[in-house]
Motif scaffolding. Structure first.
Motif, short mmCIF file in Angstrom:
data_model
loop_
_atom_site.label_atom_id
_atom_site.label_comp_id
_atom_site.label_asym_id
_atom_site.label_seq_id
_atom_site.Cartn_x
_atom_site.Cartn_y
_atom_site.Cartn_z
N GLY A 15 -7.02 -3.94 -1.32
CA GLY A 15 -7.03 -2.99 -2.53
C GLY A 15 -8.39 -2.24 -2.88
O GLY A 15 -8.48 -1.54 -3.73
N ASP A 65 -10.36 -13.18 3.27
CA ASP A 65 -9.57 -12.61 4.40
C ASP A 65 -8.21 -13.42 4.53
O ASP A 65 -8.03 -14.62 4.59
CB ASP A 65 -10.34 -13.52 5.99
CG ASP A 65 -9.39 -12.80 7.22
OD1 ASP A 65 -8.33 -12.39 7.03
OD2 ASP A 65 -9.79 -12.86 8.21
N LEU A 115 -1.84 -11.80 9.66
CA LEU A 115 -2.34 -10.57 8.84
C LEU A 115 -0.93 -10.00 8.10
O LEU A 115 -0.91 -9.88 7.09
CB LEU A 115 -2.92 -9.57 9.45
CG LEU A 115 -3.37 -8.42 8.55
CD1 LEU A 115 -4.07 -8.82 7.19
CD2 LEU A 115 -4.26 -7.24 9.20
N SER A 144 6.10 -0.63 7.02
CA SER A 144 5.94 0.56 7.50
C SER A 144 7.01 1.23 8.14
O SER A 144 8.01 0.39 8.48
CB SER A 144 4.80 0.55 8.61
OG SER A 144 4.98 1.86 9.75
N LYS A 161 5.56 -5.98 11.61
CA LYS A 161 6.15 -5.38 10.50
C LYS A 161 7.45 -5.52 10.45
O LYS A 161 8.07 -5.45 9.25
CB LYS A 161 5.57 -3.90 10.39
CG LYS A 161 4.13 -3.26 10.27
CD LYS A 161 3.62 -3.84 8.56
CE LYS A 161 2.14 -3.43 8.47
NZ LYS A 161 1.80 -3.44 7.14
P1 NDP Z 1 -6.79 1.07 5.17
O1 NDP Z 1 -7.34 0.52 6.68
O2 NDP Z 1 -7.34 2.00 4.59
O3 NDP Z 1 -6.94 -0.08 4.16
C1 NDP Z 1 -6.85 -1.43 4.65
C2 NDP Z 1 -7.23 -2.27 3.37
O4 NDP Z 1 -7.03 -3.86 3.71
C3 NDP Z 1 -8.60 -2.47 3.06
O5 NDP Z 1 -8.93 -2.72 1.80
C4 NDP Z 1 -9.22 -3.66 4.08
O6 NDP Z 1 -10.50 -4.22 3.35
C5 NDP Z 1 -8.11 -4.75 3.95
N1 NDP Z 1 -7.82 -5.64 4.87
C6 NDP Z 1 -7.65 -5.60 6.14
N2 NDP Z 1 -7.58 -6.65 6.61
C7 NDP Z 1 -7.70 -7.69 5.73
C8 NDP Z 1 -7.58 -8.94 5.89
N3 NDP Z 1 -7.57 -9.54 6.84
N4 NDP Z 1 -7.84 -9.57 4.90
C9 NDP Z 1 -8.09 -8.97 3.51
N5 NDP Z 1 -8.06 -7.50 3.46
C10 NDP Z 1 -7.87 -7.02 4.73
O7 NDP Z 1 -5.19 0.87 5.30
P2 NDP Z 1 -4.00 1.82 4.67
O8 NDP Z 1 -4.41 1.94 3.40
O9 NDP Z 1 -3.88 3.00 5.78
O10 NDP Z 1 -2.77 0.83 4.94
C11 NDP Z 1 -2.38 -0.26 4.03
C12 NDP Z 1 -1.25 -0.74 4.26
O11 NDP Z 1 -0.34 0.31 4.59
C13 NDP Z 1 -1.22 -1.33 5.64
O12 NDP Z 1 -0.52 -2.45 5.87
C14 NDP Z 1 -0.57 -0.44 6.58
O13 NDP Z 1 0.05 -1.23 7.81
C15 NDP Z 1 0.42 0.24 5.66
N6 NDP Z 1 0.83 1.53 6.20
C16 NDP Z 1 -0.17 2.75 6.15
C17 NDP Z 1 0.40 3.76 6.37
C18 NDP Z 1 -0.70 5.03 6.65
O14 NDP Z 1 -0.13 6.16 7.08
N7 NDP Z 1 -1.75 5.02 6.18
C19 NDP Z 1 1.87 4.12 7.03
C20 NDP Z 1 2.83 3.03 7.04
C21 NDP Z 1 2.27 1.44 6.46
P3 NDP Z 1 -11.39 -5.05 4.46
O15 NDP Z 1 -11.61 -3.98 5.77
O16 NDP Z 1 -12.68 -5.10 3.57
O17 NDP Z 1 -10.86 -6.23 4.83
#
Ligand code: NDP
Length: 263
Positions: A15, A65, A115, A144, A161
């Motif tokens: 978030g 995490d 994850l 996705s 996914k």
């Molecule tokens: P971002 O990379 O912009 O953001 C990812 C978020 O997840 C960050 O807040 C990150 O924070 C957190 N995160 C990642 N790994 C972990 C972990 N192991 N534990 C806790 N938090 C974690 O991603 P998007 O907003 O683009 O994507 C969000 C979701 O939407 C994903 O699941 C993605 O697969 C899905 N999606 C996105 C699309 C797109 O076009 N953007 C299309 C289809 C699906 P931090 O790194 O600090 O942990």
């Protein structure tokens, strides 16, 4: 439309930025308190502070995490400690991959499984009973379009996914007697800061027209010929989590500007 979320508590993984931050903001706008989780605690705190300043709700950050059992336990504890439980869980944390099946080692497969699948299993195991105790609510898993219509360069992403979509379906059936509705959203191209960063990097050698690069991606994949915005998707996701979507159970909702090429 009043979504009936005022005073509720939503847990949103990932978030701190991108889609998850948009979803957290949309919940806050509806009057819900929000618990956001991400590994980078400083960024999560900053996002929580920003949202808390924009809306008269409580927004709390938990650094964890979610790909680990300990990280999920910390988030479940935080929901209990800070809010006495929650009404909504959005399993959103996730990331794309880039590999071939012939070259990717086992640990890479395991990391994405942890994850994209195990986080949802572990968090649901801990939080679904708490949601039920408060009279019921919703879990939304962010998969996705790639779970259904794969992109060739990321087989591990596509596979894990797809597993999340099936997990979601199984959860939906198991949890609905507890009045916990489970659904999946399958977005297409959503314009996040990460997409912009990637476009800047990839277009740099050829003059830096990153907007042109993104337009090319949209032209190739999406019938609507543009990316969706985080706000558009967040509104859709928050609606699915609200009592206004009370009959939505076990669905996989595409939000993709016509990217899906099948019926
Ligand atoms: P971002 O990379 O912009 O953001 C990812 C978020 O997840 C960050 O807040 C990150 O924070 C957190 N995160 C990642 N790994 C972990 C972990 N192991 N534990 C806790 N938090 C974690 O991603 P998007 O907003 O683009 O994507 C969000 C979701 O939407 C994903 O699941 C993605 O697969 C899905 N999606 C996105 C699309 C797109 O076009 N953007 C299309 C289809 C699906 P931090 O790194 O600090 O942990």
């Amino acid at each position: 439309m009043d979504l009936g979320l005022k005073g509720k508590v939503a847990v949103v993984t990932g978030g701190s930025v991108g889609i998850g931050l948009g979803v957290a903001r949309a919940f806050a706008r509806e009057g819900a308190d929000v618990l956001i989780a991400a590994r980078d605690g400083a960024r999560a705190e900053e996002s929580a502070r920003t949202l808390g300043g924009e809306f008269p709700v409580r927004v709390v950050a938990q650094a964890c995490d979610v790909a680990t059992a300990e990280g999920c336990a910390a988030l479940i504890d935080a929901a209990r400690r800070e809010f006495g439980g929650c009404d909504v869980l959005v399993n959103n944390a996730g990331t794309g991959s880039n590999e071939t099946i012939l070259e990717a080692a086992d640990d890479k497969w395991q990391a994405y499984w942890d994850l994209h699948v195990m986080a949802a299993v572990r968090l649901a195991r801990g939080l679904a009973p708490l949601i039920a105790q408060r009279g019921g609510g919703a879990i939304l898993n962010n998969a996705s379009i790639c779970a259904t219509q794969p992109l060739w360069y990321e087989p591990i992403y596509n596979t894990t996914k797809a597993a999340l979509v099936m997990l979601s379906k199984c959860m939906a059936t198991e949890f609905i007697p507890m009045n916990v509705r489970v659904n999946t959203v399958s977005p297409g191209l959503i314009l996040t800061p990460d997409w912009v960063k990637t476009a800047r990097q990839l277009s740099e050698p050829t003059g830096g027209d990153w907007q042109g690069y993104l337009q090319g991606v949209a032209d190739e994949h999406a019938a609507i010929k543009r990316f969706g915005t985080v706000e558009e998707l967040a509104d859709f996701m928050v609606f699915l989590c609200s009592p206004r979507a009370a009959y939505a159970v076990g669905g996989n909702y595409f939000y993709d500007g016509g990217m899906l090429r099948t019926i």
